[in-house]
Design a protein around this motif. Structure first.
Motif, PDB file in Angstrom:
ATOM      1  N   MET A   1       0.828  -1.201   0.000  1.00  0.00           N
ATOM      2  CA  MET A   1       0.000   0.000   0.000  1.00  0.00           C
ATOM      3  C   MET A   1       0.869   1.260   0.000  1.00  0.00           C
ATOM      4  N   THR A   2       1.946   1.244  -0.703  1.00  0.00           N
ATOM      5  CA  THR A   2       2.785   2.445  -0.731  1.00  0.00           C
ATOM      6  C   THR A   2       2.258   3.403  -1.790  1.00  0.00           C
ATOM      7  N   ARG A   3       2.594   4.640  -1.610  1.00  0.00           N
ATOM      8  CA  ARG A   3       2.174   5.637  -2.576  1.00  0.00           C
ATOM      9  C   ARG A   3       3.342   5.971  -3.483  1.00  0.00           C
ATOM     10  N   LYS A   4       3.011   6.226  -4.753  1.00  0.00           N
ATOM     11  CA  LYS A   4       4.083   6.543  -5.685  1.00  0.00           C
ATOM     12  C   LYS A   4       4.115   8.029  -5.995  1.00  0.00           C
ATOM     13  N   SER A   5       3.082   8.747  -5.575  1.00  0.00           N
ATOM     14  CA  SER A   5       2.992  10.149  -5.975  1.00  0.00           C
ATOM     15  C   SER A   5       3.634  11.100  -4.990  1.00  0.00           C
ATOM     16  N   TRP A   6       3.716  10.733  -3.746  1.00  0.00           N
ATOM     17  CA  TRP A   6       4.301  11.644  -2.772  1.00  0.00           C
ATOM     18  C   TRP A   6       4.963  10.835  -1.664  1.00  0.00           C
ATOM     19  N   ASN A   7       5.766  11.530  -0.911  1.00  0.00           N
ATOM     20  CA  ASN A   7       6.527  10.891   0.159  1.00  0.00           C
ATOM     21  C   ASN A   7       5.575  10.404   1.250  1.00  0.00           C
ATOM     22  N   SER A   8       5.544   9.124   1.460  1.00  0.00           N
ATOM     23  CA  SER A   8       4.506   8.584   2.341  1.00  0.00           C
ATOM     24  C   SER A   8       4.855   8.684   3.826  1.00  0.00           C
ATOM     25  N   THR A   9       6.057   9.154   4.160  1.00  0.00           N
ATOM     26  CA  THR A   9       6.373   9.265   5.585  1.00  0.00           C
ATOM     27  C   THR A   9       5.493  10.327   6.244  1.00  0.00           C
ATOM     28  N   PHE A  10       5.186  11.398   5.508  1.00  0.00           N
ATOM     29  CA  PHE A  10       4.309  12.420   6.072  1.00  0.00           C
ATOM     30  C   PHE A  10       2.900  11.881   6.246  1.00  0.00           C
ATOM     31  N   TYR A  11       2.541  11.041   5.292  1.00  0.00           N
ATOM     32  CA  TYR A  11       1.214  10.446   5.389  1.00  0.00           C
ATOM     33  C   TYR A  11       1.110   9.645   6.684  1.00  0.00           C
ATOM     34  N   GLN A  12       2.174   8.945   6.969  1.00  0.00           N
ATOM     35  CA  GLN A  12       2.181   8.094   8.163  1.00  0.00           C
ATOM     36  C   GLN A  12       1.948   8.934   9.429  1.00  0.00           C
ATOM     37  N   THR A  13       2.640  10.054   9.524  1.00  0.00           N
ATOM     38  CA  THR A  13       2.494  10.908  10.703  1.00  0.00           C
ATOM     39  C   THR A  13       1.097  11.506  10.773  1.00  0.00           C
ATOM     40  N   GLU A  14       0.630  11.992   9.640  1.00  0.00           N
ATOM     41  CA  GLU A  14      -0.707  12.597   9.611  1.00  0.00           C
ATOM     42  C   GLU A  14      -1.764  11.566   9.970  1.00  0.00           C
ATOM     43  N   ALA A  15      -1.602  10.351   9.429  1.00  0.00           N
ATOM     44  CA  ALA A  15      -2.580   9.290   9.689  1.00  0.00           C
ATOM     45  C   ALA A  15      -2.558   8.885  11.163  1.00  0.00           C
ATOM     46  N   LEU A  16      -1.363   8.815  11.732  1.00  0.00           N
ATOM     47  CA  LEU A  16      -1.262   8.411  13.138  1.00  0.00           C
ATOM     48  C   LEU A  16      -1.862   9.495  14.046  1.00  0.00           C
ATOM     49  N   PRO A 185      -0.995  -0.567   9.266  1.00  0.00           N
ATOM     50  CA  PRO A 185       0.382  -0.128   9.477  1.00  0.00           C
ATOM     51  C   PRO A 185       0.490   1.327   9.910  1.00  0.00           C
ATOM     52  N   TYR A 186      -0.514   2.139   9.541  1.00  0.00           N
ATOM     53  CA  TYR A 186      -0.428   3.551   9.897  1.00  0.00           C
ATOM     54  C   TYR A 186      -0.955   3.834  11.301  1.00  0.00           C
ATOM     55  N   CYS A 187      -1.556   2.850  11.901  1.00  0.00           N
ATOM     56  CA  CYS A 187      -2.018   3.028  13.281  1.00  0.00           C
ATOM     57  C   CYS A 187      -1.180   2.187  14.233  1.00  0.00           C
ATOM     58  N   ASP A 188      -0.286   1.403  13.692  1.00  0.00           N
ATOM     59  CA  ASP A 188       0.408   0.406  14.500  1.00  0.00           C
ATOM     60  C   ASP A 188       1.428   1.060  15.425  1.00  0.00           C
ATOM     61  N   LEU A 189       1.160   0.974  16.695  1.00  0.00           N
ATOM     62  CA  LEU A 189       2.076   1.588  17.658  1.00  0.00           C
ATOM     63  C   LEU A 189       3.161   0.609  18.094  1.00  0.00           C
ATOM     64  N   ARG A 190       3.039  -0.634  17.665  1.00  0.00           N
ATOM     65  CA  ARG A 190       4.045  -1.615  18.089  1.00  0.00           C
ATOM     66  C   ARG A 190       5.353  -1.436  17.342  1.00  0.00           C
ATOM     67  N   LYS A 191       5.234  -0.927  16.140  1.00  0.00           N
ATOM     68  CA  LYS A 191       6.440  -0.870  15.310  1.00  0.00           C
ATOM     69  C   LYS A 191       7.212   0.420  15.519  1.00  0.00           C
ATOM     70  N   ALA A 192       7.071   0.964  16.670  1.00  0.00           N
ATOM     71  CA  ALA A 192       7.809   2.184  17.021  1.00  0.00           C
ATOM     72  C   ALA A 192       7.533   3.317  16.050  1.00  0.00           C
ATOM     73  N   ASN A 193       6.327   3.264  15.446  1.00  0.00           N
ATOM     74  CA  ASN A 193       5.911   4.372  14.585  1.00  0.00           C
ATOM     75  C   ASN A 193       5.976   5.682  15.333  1.00  0.00           C
ATOM     76  N   TYR A 194       5.762   5.588  16.629  1.00  0.00           N
ATOM     77  CA  TYR A 194       5.616   6.804  17.409  1.00  0.00           C
ATOM     78  C   TYR A 194       6.892   7.621  17.466  1.00  0.00           C
ATOM     79  N   LYS A 195       8.052   6.974  17.253  1.00  0.00           N
ATOM     80  CA  LYS A 195       9.297   7.747  17.332  1.00  0.00           C
ATOM     81  C   LYS A 195       9.315   8.802  16.229  1.00  0.00           C
ATOM     82  N   ARG A 196       8.952   8.358  15.015  1.00  0.00           N
ATOM     83  CA  ARG A 196       8.910   9.310  13.912  1.00  0.00           C
ATOM     84  C   ARG A 196       7.790  10.334  14.155  1.00  0.00           C
ATOM     85  N   TYR A 197       6.714   9.848  14.722  1.00  0.00           N
ATOM     86  CA  TYR A 197       5.570  10.724  14.984  1.00  0.00           C
ATOM     87  C   TYR A 197       5.968  11.864  15.920  1.00  0.00           C
ATOM     88  N   LEU A 198       6.640  11.507  17.010  1.00  0.00           N
ATOM     89  CA  LEU A 198       7.049  12.532  17.976  1.00  0.00           C
ATOM     90  C   LEU A 198       8.010  13.527  17.327  1.00  0.00           C
TER      91      LEU A 198
END
Lengths: 501, 521
Positions: A1-16, A185-198
């Protein structure tokens, strides 16, 4: 489910961020927070300014003392264990992402506000029962004995047990959702997503702060009882510094350093006009310095009820004024930020409390709202008239806006409120009023709002007696208390009325 | 009763379905329809009004037979969002004329220097204090000054206000004063609503505020709703007496007909004091969703499609012998998630919901949510609420902003949907792609400017946002999909969440088949 049009790391933070916000919205009108087991706040939804900083600490303290596991819930209200005042009860729970294990991977907390009791002497034990972190539920089993014991106390607010039980149910819903969060994957707090989020939250706030004008300013303000608040506000490249050094101590209005931090964070959010995520990432961009003995850094066993309402509102209003000095768009008339509180104690132990707010200060192009305290939007007031009259032997005769209380100006301030109470049983009344001597000032030529006052009319007597800013007295049946809250200051020179020929 | 129909009236579309019900098992069955039936079951309201649409869809045979019609309408909600109602007069206990306004929620909820009170359907010129007072135990302290009402009625005549909402303190305990005032105004030809008829057990904390708000909402939308009801009734003409017409109520139900308010006023206090549907008052927590046929007391529905989804839910339960964990309704006008159990009390713009009802959550994303770039994040962002069909999606040649419907259209996901496809302008596809191309060029962190790729990525985002709703509500197991757009989403949802089983309800196939039900039992 990756995006090809824009950098998806921002999406991850916004979604979280969206996910965490929506998740904590399950707690409705109560402040709630998610905290990492090591004590770092991950996301706080603070509906009272003090909660953004205090709630995560209360949750962390519960975990530190009780080692919360999945299914456990702790209760605390001690202002010196992360609480705000004794009437605000915090529930903290552990949640484990593993199906088999019970060790907490994340902590959930919610703060339940009840009408606060007042202490005129500044002693904490007069404001209620102090609850240190203690277990309320273990492994999913709620200890109803503790709850019933608390609810059975004569000073307990109505609906205490039901409110706590409803909050426990909501905690279970959020706990269940968090356990499912790994399925996205965008809500998953187990994968240390929160570090990038913070980190991203910090970066985002840094960018917003960089748009504020750099510099520093010094302001002072006085409490109703005369004690000084001194604030030096400094905005540097990527930080905002609130320095309260020189603030005097007070025996009546006191709040903890954490609550002061929350007030500062809330003011910054208001100035930036954005819902900034409150977490350990964004907190790093604020520096709050408090003197060891000032009223902005209360030490146990000082009472905190007035500090968390009136004191906190004063900190916010002063900090906002300081921002206004450095930046034109943030100039505004001073609001009637001090609340007026009435507490009526009956012989059977019941205590009726009510808070009424003054008018809001005006801004350029924005008149103030009547009866609205910009800084205490999460503050609990008397609520329904019917509920008050059903629960307590009191008659509320009227609630209206207060004519001519608003400061005139190009934009007028908000009007204060008049509230009239009639005693229907003998009782003992206590009251505290702010802004009875200091008028809420106008800005840029705007006029000041009216000061607050309280009047007493004894039964069978037509004369009204003006009472002191705070005090207590016995009420007889038929005695009437009439409360006038302050009006907000106006903004800009008022336009001259057309001459009458 | 020879047939049982469900009618869902949205902002732009009306949809009709038939439900047959076995009285013994309370099982429902949606009628399958023959393909290419000439009779439409969904129509575009600006082109064909309710009366004509119903006549055409049902035909004279069905109309003459009679039956039961349950109506779900979004008019109540729209009358608020689009200010379609008429401002009522609000008569309140003297001394509390400003109380409701002072307690109106402040928006936005986050810290803001520009707070405003939420819009209310009241005008300060239309609020009048009534000299009266009851005590908390219901005993009378001050009687109603009936003579003052004469003056007030004359004033309302001058203001051309014909609808009155009455909210007195402690009328939940003793409604005598409210009824006195209501009778006075009804005798003079006014429509009058008493707050006593809108009380709920869950009002304890907000007491009179919640009750008064509901009363004012009902009064505000009364004119528009009466008109809609009239249009529906006109469709049945002389056979109206053969039809039992009820309205489904939902949690956001702001509505109640005057008739039901009056009937409730005559009820015993304990029977159904809410004025809500039978289903909302008699259900215990954790019970399954009620069938619309259980709706007894008229109320009004404010969630489009709930009626249809409920019918399918019941049908699914009956056929599969087990309850799905959720029902995702993907209608043309509204997306929502139906969950087992009852709705918990939650505060909305105007306080807690009016009726406790089946649990359903309106999704953040709606079919007409639009897409754009915002400051905070360097990527396209989908707005958090639907804009409705005015101006509508780009594919109707009306709007300048792409919506979720436009993305589905650009990707070829929307094929033939009855009544909808006729409105789609094929020539708008290049315009949509051009807009996406322009948007792509403005994305600071872009990696591609292919508009089809952008559309595909946006579709991924849409599916992820829907999935967030599944996570928040801990949805597991089987999810039933209903609504005209369900087929467009099924494959993508299944790919996103392989652990869930997505079952397309038969109604969707029925909707696709462009036919009319064999409506008679």
């Amino acid at each position: 489910m990756t995006r090809k049009s824009w950098n998806s790391t921002f999406y991850q933070t916004e979604a979280l961020e969206r996910f965490l916000n929506r998740l904590l919205c399950r707690f409705g009108d109560d402040s709630a927070a998610l905290v990492l087991p090591e004590g770092k706040p991950l996301h706080v939804r603070a509906l009272h300014p003090a909660d953004s900083a205090t709630l995560p600490v209360a949750i962390a303290q519960c975990h530190q003392y009780l080692q919360l596991r999945d299914g456990d819930i702790a209760i605390v209200n001690d202002p010196y264990s992360g609480g705000t005042r004794l009437s605000d009860i915090t529930l903290a729970a552990g949640v484990s992402f593993e199906t088999a294990g019970r060790d907490a991977d994340l902590l959930i907390g919610v703060r339940l506000p009840f009408p606060p009791r007042m202490s005129l002497t500044g002693k904490l034990d007069e404001e209620g029962l102090r609850i240190p972190p203690m277990p309320l539920a273990v492994d999913g089993k709620l200890n109803k004995d503790i709850l019933m014991h608390m609810a059975g106390a004569p000073q307990a607010p109505p609906q205490l047990q039901q409110t706590i039980e409803a909050a426990v149910q909501r905690i279970e819903l959020v706990r269940a959702a968090l356990k499912c969060s790994g399925r996205d994957p965008y809500c998953d707090l187990r994968k240390a997503n929160y570090k990038r989020y913070l980190q991203d939250c910090k970066t985002s706030l840094k960018a917003m702060i960089s748009r504020l004008p750099l510099g520093e300013t010094l302001l002072t303000a006085n409490l109703e009882s005369g004690e000084m608040l001194k604030l030096r506000l400094e905005i540097v490249d990527d930080k905002v510094i609130f320095d309260f050094s020189g603030t005097e101590s007070s025996s009546r209005v006191q709040l903890t350093e954490l609550a002061t931090f929350g007030a500062c964070f809330h003011t910054l959010s208001t100035v930036l006009a954005k819902p900034i995520p409150a977490n350990s990432g964004t907190f790093q961009l604020l520096e709050v310095h408090t003197p060891t003995s000032g009223w902005v850094n209360a030490k146990a066993p000082a009472a905190t009820s007035r500090g968390v309402s009136d004191g906190l509102a004063m900190i916010c209003a002063t900090a906002f004024k300081a921002f206004g000095r450095m930046s034109q768009p943030h100039r505004a008339g001073v609001g009637g930020h001090g609340s007026c509180r009435v507490q009526v104690q009956y012989k059977d132990g019941r205590v009726f409390t009510d808070a009424t707010h003054g008018g809001m200060g005006a801004q350029k192009e924005q008149p103030g709202l009547a009866g609205w305290n910009l800084w205490l939007n999460g503050e609990i007031d008397g609520g329904s008239i019917e509920a008050s009259e059903k629960n307590y032997p009191i008659l509320i005769r009227s609630v209206t806006t207060r004519p001519n209380s608003a400061g005139k100006g190009k934009s007028a301030g908000g009007e204060g409120i008049i509230k009239t109470y009639t005693a229907t049983e003998p009782a003992h009344a206590t009251w505290t009023l702010e802004q009875t001597t200091h008028k809420p000032e106008g800005m840029d030529g705007g006029k000041s709002g009216a000061t607050a006052e309280i009047l007493l009319q004894r039964s069978g007597n037509s004369e009204k007696e003006k009472l002191a800013a705070c005090g207590s007295m016995d009420l007889n049946v038929g005695d009437v208390l009439r409360l006038h809250t302050a009006g907000g200051g106006g903004f800009g020179e008022p336009e001259a009325s057309p001459a009458i020929s | 009763m020879s047939c049982r129909l469900g009618l869902s009236v949205g902002e732009s579309f009306a949809e009709l379905c038939s439900i047959s019900l076995s009285s013994q098992s309370q099982r429902s069955e949606i009628q399958r329809t023959p393909i290419h039936s000439p009779q439409p079951t969904r129509w575009f309201l600006p082109r064909r009004n309710l009366t004509d649409g119903l006549r055409e869809a049902l035909g004279p045979d069905v109309i003459s037979k009679g039956g039961h019609l349950t109506i779900a309408t979004s008019l109540a909600a729209h009358s608020f969002t689009k200010r379609l109602g008429s401002t009522p007069a609000f008569l309140v206990t003297a001394g509390f004329e400003q109380w409701l306004d002072l307690q109106t929620p402040i928006l936005p909820r986050y810290p803001s220097l520009h707070p405003t009170r939420a819009w209310t359907p009241l005008s300060s010129d239309h609020i009048f204090g009534i000299s009266e007072r009851n005590r908390a135990d219901g005993s009378q302290e001050t009687p109603v000054a009936i003579d003052d009402l004469q003056f007030l009625a004359a004033k309302l005549e001058l203001l051309k206000t014909r609808v009155v909402a009455i909210g007195l303190l402690h009328s939940d305990v003793n409604p005598t004063h409210e009824r006195q005032i209501r009778d006075f105004f009804v005798e003079r030809g006014f429509a009058a609503f008493c707050s006593h008829d809108f009380r709920l057990a869950s009002d304890q904390s907000r007491g009179e505020l919640a009750r008064w708000q509901r009363t004012i909402h009902a009064a505000y939308a009364h004119t528009a709703l009466s008109e809609q009801r009239l249009h529906i009734e006109q469709a049945f003409g002389e056979h109206l007496a053969n039809w039992e017409i009820t309205f489904a109520a939902s949690n956001s139900g702001r509505m109640q007909t005057q008739e039901s308010a009056e009937s409730n006023a005559n009820d015993d206090a304990g029977s159904n004091p809410t004025g809500a549907t039978g289903s909302s008052s008699n259900g215990a927590a954790g019970s399954s969703a009620p069938h619309p046929s259980q709706t007894k007391t008229p109320g009004f529905e404010t969630a489009v499609g709930l009626q249809e989804a409920l019918a399918h839910w019941t049908q699914f339960e009956a056929t599969s012998k087990k309850s799905p964990s959720a029902c995702l309704h993907l209608g043309l006008e509204r997306f929502f998630l139906l969950l087992p159990g009852r709705e918990e009390s939650r505060t909305q713009e105007w306080g807690p919901p009016a009726f406790e009802s089946v649990k359903h959550r309106i999704l953040e994303l709606q079919p007409t949510s639009d897409i754009g770039l915002v400051d905070n994040w360097p990527m396209p962002v989908i707005s958090e609420s639907g804009r409705g069909y005015e101006p509508g999606p780009m594919m109707f040649s009306k709007s300048l902003n792409p919506t979720i419907l436009d993305i589905l259209f650009a990707l070829g996901r929307i094929s033939t949907i009855e009544a909808f496809s006729a409105l789609v302008q094929e020539r708008t596809r290049p315009r949509i792609l051009e807009t996406l191309f322009t948007m792509a060029k403005n994305i600071p962190d872009k990696t591609s400017i292919d508009p089809m790729q952008i559309a595909s990525d946006l579709e991924t985002s849409i599916i992820e946002r829907i999935n967030q709703d599944f996570v928040i509500d801990s949805v597991a197991g089987t999810v039933m999909l209903t609504g005209a757009l369900a087929p467009a989403f099924q494959a993508s949802l299944a790919a996103r969440r392989p652990d869930l089983k997505f079952v397309l309800s038969e109604q969707t196939e029925w909707a696709e088949s462009m036919g009319c039900a064999n409506l008679a039992d």
